[in-house]
Design a protein around this motif. Structure first.
Motif, PDB file in Angstrom:
ATOM      1  N   SER A  15       0.751  -1.130   0.091  1.00 42.29           N
ATOM      2  CA  SER A  15       0.057   0.094  -0.058  1.00 42.29           C
ATOM      3  C   SER A  15       0.762   1.084  -0.009  1.00 42.29           C
ATOM      4  O   SER A  15       1.994   1.254   0.098  1.00 42.29           O
ATOM      5  CB  SER A  15      -0.929   0.063   1.408  1.00 42.29           C
ATOM      6  OG  SER A  15      -0.096   0.089   2.428  1.00 42.29           O
ATOM      7  N   GLY A  16       0.263   2.278  -0.254  1.00 45.02           N
ATOM      8  CA  GLY A  16       0.794   3.670   0.008  1.00 45.02           C
ATOM      9  C   GLY A  16       2.091   3.868  -0.968  1.00 45.02           C
ATOM     10  O   GLY A  16       2.045   3.609  -2.176  1.00 45.02           O
ATOM     11  N   ILE A  17       3.107   4.488  -0.362  1.00 42.93           N
ATOM     12  CA  ILE A  17       4.382   5.018  -1.049  1.00 42.93           C
ATOM     13  C   ILE A  17       5.066   3.600  -1.529  1.00 42.93           C
ATOM     14  O   ILE A  17       5.522   3.949  -2.741  1.00 42.93           O
ATOM     15  CB  ILE A  17       5.085   5.611  -0.132  1.00 42.93           C
ATOM     16  CG1 ILE A  17       4.605   6.996   0.311  1.00 42.93           C
ATOM     17  CG2 ILE A  17       6.514   6.090  -0.841  1.00 42.93           C
ATOM     18  CD1 ILE A  17       5.478   7.829   1.627  1.00 42.93           C
ATOM     19  N   GLY A  18       5.112   2.388  -0.743  1.00 43.98           N
ATOM     20  CA  GLY A  18       5.700   1.322  -1.238  1.00 43.98           C
ATOM     21  C   GLY A  18       4.889   0.798  -2.522  1.00 43.98           C
ATOM     22  O   GLY A  18       5.585   0.505  -3.560  1.00 43.98           O
ATOM     23  N   ALA A  19       3.649   0.834  -2.547  1.00 46.57           N
ATOM     24  CA  ALA A  19       2.977   0.427  -3.760  1.00 46.57           C
ATOM     25  C   ALA A  19       3.149   1.240  -5.021  1.00 46.57           C
ATOM     26  O   ALA A  19       3.299   0.921  -6.008  1.00 46.57           O
ATOM     27  CB  ALA A  19       1.313   0.408  -3.497  1.00 46.57           C
ATOM     28  N   ALA A  20       3.092   2.664  -4.600  1.00 49.15           N
ATOM     29  CA  ALA A  20       3.277   3.608  -5.704  1.00 49.15           C
ATOM     30  C   ALA A  20       4.740   3.736  -6.306  1.00 49.15           C
ATOM     31  O   ALA A  20       4.941   3.692  -7.775  1.00 49.15           O
ATOM     32  CB  ALA A  20       2.958   5.049  -5.167  1.00 49.15           C
ATOM     33  N   THR A  21       5.662   3.324  -5.404  1.00 50.49           N
ATOM     34  CA  THR A  21       6.998   3.197  -5.844  1.00 50.49           C
ATOM     35  C   THR A  21       7.220   1.770  -6.892  1.00 50.49           C
ATOM     36  O   THR A  21       7.957   1.893  -7.696  1.00 50.49           O
ATOM     37  CB  THR A  21       8.119   3.134  -4.784  1.00 50.49           C
ATOM     38  OG1 THR A  21       7.773   4.238  -3.899  1.00 50.49           O
ATOM     39  CG2 THR A  21       9.459   2.852  -5.031  1.00 50.49           C
ATOM     40  N   ALA A  22       6.659   0.766  -6.521  1.00 50.07           N
ATOM     41  CA  ALA A  22       6.920  -0.472  -7.078  1.00 50.07           C
ATOM     42  C   ALA A  22       6.190  -0.386  -8.560  1.00 50.07           C
ATOM     43  O   ALA A  22       6.834  -0.617  -9.566  1.00 50.07           O
ATOM     44  CB  ALA A  22       6.292  -1.262  -6.193  1.00 50.07           C
ATOM     45  N   PRO A  40      -0.609  -7.764  -0.916  1.00 47.29           N
ATOM     46  CA  PRO A  40      -0.943  -6.556  -1.929  1.00 47.29           C
ATOM     47  C   PRO A  40      -2.069  -7.236  -2.887  1.00 47.29           C
ATOM     48  O   PRO A  40      -2.209  -8.237  -3.445  1.00 47.29           O
ATOM     49  CB  PRO A  40       0.325  -6.305  -2.649  1.00 47.29           C
ATOM     50  CG  PRO A  40       1.117  -7.473  -2.867  1.00 47.29           C
ATOM     51  CD  PRO A  40       0.943  -8.237  -1.517  1.00 47.29           C
ATOM     52  N   ALA A  41      -3.207  -6.272  -3.053  1.00 42.15           N
ATOM     53  CA  ALA A  41      -4.249  -6.563  -3.794  1.00 42.15           C
ATOM     54  C   ALA A  41      -3.962  -6.783  -5.156  1.00 42.15           C
ATOM     55  O   ALA A  41      -4.359  -7.600  -6.000  1.00 42.15           O
ATOM     56  CB  ALA A  41      -5.492  -5.945  -3.542  1.00 42.15           C
ATOM     57  N   GLU A  42      -3.098  -5.771  -5.402  1.00 39.46           N
ATOM     58  CA  GLU A  42      -2.528  -5.938  -6.960  1.00 39.46           C
ATOM     59  C   GLU A  42      -0.863  -5.610  -6.960  1.00 39.46           C
ATOM     60  O   GLU A  42      -0.345  -4.670  -6.607  1.00 39.46           O
ATOM     61  CB  GLU A  42      -3.300  -4.691  -7.815  1.00 39.46           C
ATOM     62  CG  GLU A  42      -4.617  -4.574  -7.855  1.00 39.46           C
ATOM     63  CD  GLU A  42      -5.287  -3.407  -8.604  1.00 39.46           C
ATOM     64  OE1 GLU A  42      -4.458  -2.990  -9.287  1.00 39.46           O
ATOM     65  OE2 GLU A  42      -6.270  -3.345  -8.663  1.00 39.46           O
ATOM     66  N   PHE A  43      -0.374  -6.634  -7.417  1.00 47.35           N
ATOM     67  CA  PHE A  43       1.159  -6.502  -7.638  1.00 47.35           C
ATOM     68  C   PHE A  43       1.701  -7.749  -8.674  1.00 47.35           C
ATOM     69  O   PHE A  43       1.426  -8.748  -8.166  1.00 47.35           O
ATOM     70  CB  PHE A  43       1.819  -6.725  -6.144  1.00 47.35           C
ATOM     71  CG  PHE A  43       3.485  -6.737  -6.386  1.00 47.35           C
ATOM     72  CD1 PHE A  43       3.838  -5.680  -6.635  1.00 47.35           C
ATOM     73  CD2 PHE A  43       3.999  -7.831  -6.032  1.00 47.35           C
ATOM     74  CE1 PHE A  43       5.207  -5.422  -6.690  1.00 47.35           C
ATOM     75  CE2 PHE A  43       5.331  -7.678  -6.058  1.00 47.35           C
ATOM     76  CZ  PHE A  43       6.096  -6.725  -6.615  1.00 47.35           C
ATOM     77  N   SER A  44       2.302  -7.195  -9.594  1.00 47.14           N
ATOM     78  CA  SER A  44       2.816  -8.163 -10.716  1.00 47.14           C
ATOM     79  C   SER A  44       3.896  -8.863 -10.295  1.00 47.14           C
ATOM     80  O   SER A  44       4.551  -9.395 -11.236  1.00 47.14           O
ATOM     81  CB  SER A  44       2.550  -7.290 -12.104  1.00 47.14           C
ATOM     82  OG  SER A  44       3.273  -6.326 -12.018  1.00 47.14           O
TER      83      SER A  44
END
Length: 262
Positions: A15-22, A40-44
């Motif tokens: 979530s948050g900054i980690g998700a946006a950075t990834a 994560p709900a969405e992570f490829s």
């Protein structure tokens, strides 16, 4: 920015900054190994579910990371509404120990970025105390040593990020000439834990800061700066903290000094 062929480890990816950075890194061609205690709900990318609050949990994550990664982004963190022991275990020793274990796996010319905070702006005033805590060989003993200090236990998030500021300099010095280490200090950012910050730092203070700035920061604002620190354009930036808070720290400093000068 072209990150084709580079593998980067991002903690706090759910979530948050980690998700946006990834997401930003992947858009620019990187292969991302994401780490989080929550799925994560969405992570490829490749996901490692892990607990960074214990040495055993950190070691288990590090064991699953391959050799030759291009960098480590220590973004996972716990807000001050959590028990102070957990805040310090994750935000300080999780960052310290994961970096220690993964540094040998980072290719020459790689980079580490730690997430600090603008609340740690006064860290140098407590530098000796911070250094002693960060350098403690045993995390459990370090936590026990500060248990009676209300400045630490009552302000665990601030203290943890002060430790990250010092830890960034220590890590930069340790890996000089091979791996760059920098930190980023956001102000209030619209993430799932913003409400926790309001509870911890004061709702009126946080909401007043957002109103003053015109908006809260967005995860993408911070992700762009983190990505920049990985780039060749940042190749001579090392051991440095970049404050990304819309000018909030500058305003507070000027206001405080102006009041004192009256």
């Amino acid at each position: 920015m072209n990150l084709d062929g580079k593998t980067l480890v991002v903690t706090g990816v759910a979530s948050g900054i980690g998700a946006a950075t990834a997401s930003l890194l992947q858009q620019n061609g990187a292969t991302v190994i994401g780490v989080d205690r929550n799925v994560p709900a969405e992570f490829s990318g490749t996901f490692i579910q892990g607990d960074l609050s214990t040495p055993e949990g950190v070691a288990a994550v590090a064991d699953r990371v391959p050799e030759g990664v291009a960098g480590l982004l220590n973004i996972a963190g716990v807000p001050g509404t959590a028990p102070w022991q957990t805040v310090l275990a994750v935000n300080v020793f999780g960052v310290r120990d994961l970096t220690r274990l993964l540094a040998p796996k980072i290719a020459d010319g790689g980079a580490v970025v730690n997430l600090a905070s603008n609340v740690a702006a006064g860290w140098a005033a407590r530098q000796l105390e911070v250094a002693r805590f960060v350098q403690a060989a045993d995390a459990a003993e370090a936590l026990a040593a500060v248990a009676g200090d209300p400045e630490v236990t009552g302000n665990s998030y601030r203290f943890s990020k002060e430790c990250v500021r010092w830890l960034t300099q220590v890590q930069a010095s340790e890996h000089l000439g091979r791996v760059r280490v920098n930190s980023v200090s956001p102000g209030p950012v619209q993430t799932p834990i913003l409400e926790d910050f309001k509870k911890d730092h004061g709702r009126e203070k946080v909401e007043g800061a957002v109103a003053l700035l015109g908006r809260a920061g967005q995860p993408q604002d911070i992700a762009e700066v983190i990505a920049f620190l990985l780039s060749p354009q940042a190749s001579w930036i090392n051991g440095t903290d970049l404050c990304v808070d819309g000018g909030l720290s500058a305003h507070r400093t000027v206001t405080t000094l102006a009041s004192a000068a009256v």
